[in-house]
Scaffold this motif. Structure first.
Motif, PDB file in Angstrom:
ATOM      1  N   ASP A   1      -0.755   1.788  -5.121  1.00  0.00           N
ATOM      2  CA  ASP A   1      -0.902   0.494  -4.460  1.00  0.00           C
ATOM      3  C   ASP A   1      -0.501  -0.574  -5.482  1.00  0.00           C
TER       4      ASP A   1
ATOM      5  N   ARG B   1      -3.000   5.963  -6.494  1.00  0.00           N
ATOM      6  CA  ARG B   1      -3.875   6.337  -5.382  1.00  0.00           C
ATOM      7  C   ARG B   1      -4.610   7.643  -5.654  1.00  0.00           C
TER       8      ARG B   1
ATOM      9  N   GLU C   1       0.825  -1.203   0.000  1.00  0.00           N
ATOM     10  CA  GLU C   1       0.000   0.000   0.000  1.00  0.00           C
ATOM     11  C   GLU C   1       0.864   1.259   0.000  1.00  0.00           C
ATOM     12  N   ASP C   2       0.436   2.234  -0.782  1.00  0.00           N
ATOM     13  CA  ASP C   2       0.992   3.588  -0.740  1.00  0.00           C
ATOM     14  C   ASP C   2       2.522   3.606  -0.859  1.00  0.00           C
TER      15      ASP C   2
END
Length: 210
Positions: free
Chosen positions: A114, A127, A97-98
């Motif tokens: 992501d 994102r 994630e991120d």
């Protein structure tokens, strides 16, 4: 959180800005006439729709920009949900994630995204929704497909992080990179998806030609 994704407040703010701007333009462009009540002088604006009409073009530009941004975000959310569903259907093996994903050696730019690894492809989902979701297959089925060719694991200045370097080929050729605390797991999972050995010596990137 759910309330952070709820953008209905933007419509309220937009309406307030429009009303405030209209009132401001009318007040600024109006001629004032005095009205005396029991010796008290009160100045009231005289509405001049002709002058107000001239201010409308200045209102359309910010209004168009705000509406366009709301539409773009709505489309980005719909695209993200579609691609996330597609990834889940293929079976998600690993996700990050991120992370900042860089495109080099044939492509330029970076995106905060992501990353999803499924049984069939590697996904990179922006994102911010400004780039279309990217899907890189392991087995090409069409000339337009961009496929994962190989993956390397590199050291970084932070001992806990590893840089995952993925080489793409097919309709386009470039390199995709991102850093992760689970870099070795990413490398081994991608190598297995490609049907390649997970021997540690394979993690070293071959020297580039001069």
């Amino acid at each position: 959180m759910s309330h952070e994704r709820d953008e209905r407040w933007a419509y309220v703010v937009l309406a307030a800005l429009v009303v405030g701007y209209i009132v401001y333009r009318i007040a600024v462009s109006s001629d004032f006439a005095g009205l005396s009540i029991s010796g008290l002088s009160i100045h009231l604006p005289e509405l001049d729709l002709g002058k107000f009409g001239k201010s409308l073009p200045y209102l359309f530009a910010p209004l168009f920009a705000v509406v366009s941004e709301l539409i773009r975000r709505k489309k980005a959310r719909a695209a993200r949900e579609e691609w996330e569903h597609r990834a889940r259907t293929e079976g998600v093996l690993r996700k990050e994630e991120d992370v900042k994903v860089k495109l080099t050696d044939g492509a330029r730019g970076s995106v905060q995204a992501d990353v999803r690894l499924t049984r069939a492809a590697l996904y990179v989902i922006d994102r911010g929704g400004r780039r279309n979701p990217m899907r890189f297959v392991f087995l090409r089925s069409a000339d337009s497909d961009v496929a994962v060719l190989d993956v390397y694991l590199l050291e970084t200045s932070t001992p806990a992080l590893r840089r995952v370097r993925v080489r793409m080929g097919g309709a386009a050729q470039f390199v995709l990179e991102f850093e992760s605390r689970q870099g070795e797991a990413w490398w081994s999972s991608l190598r297995r998806s490609l049907g390649k050995s997970t021997d540690r010596e394979s993690s070293l990137e071959p020297p580039r030609e001069p």
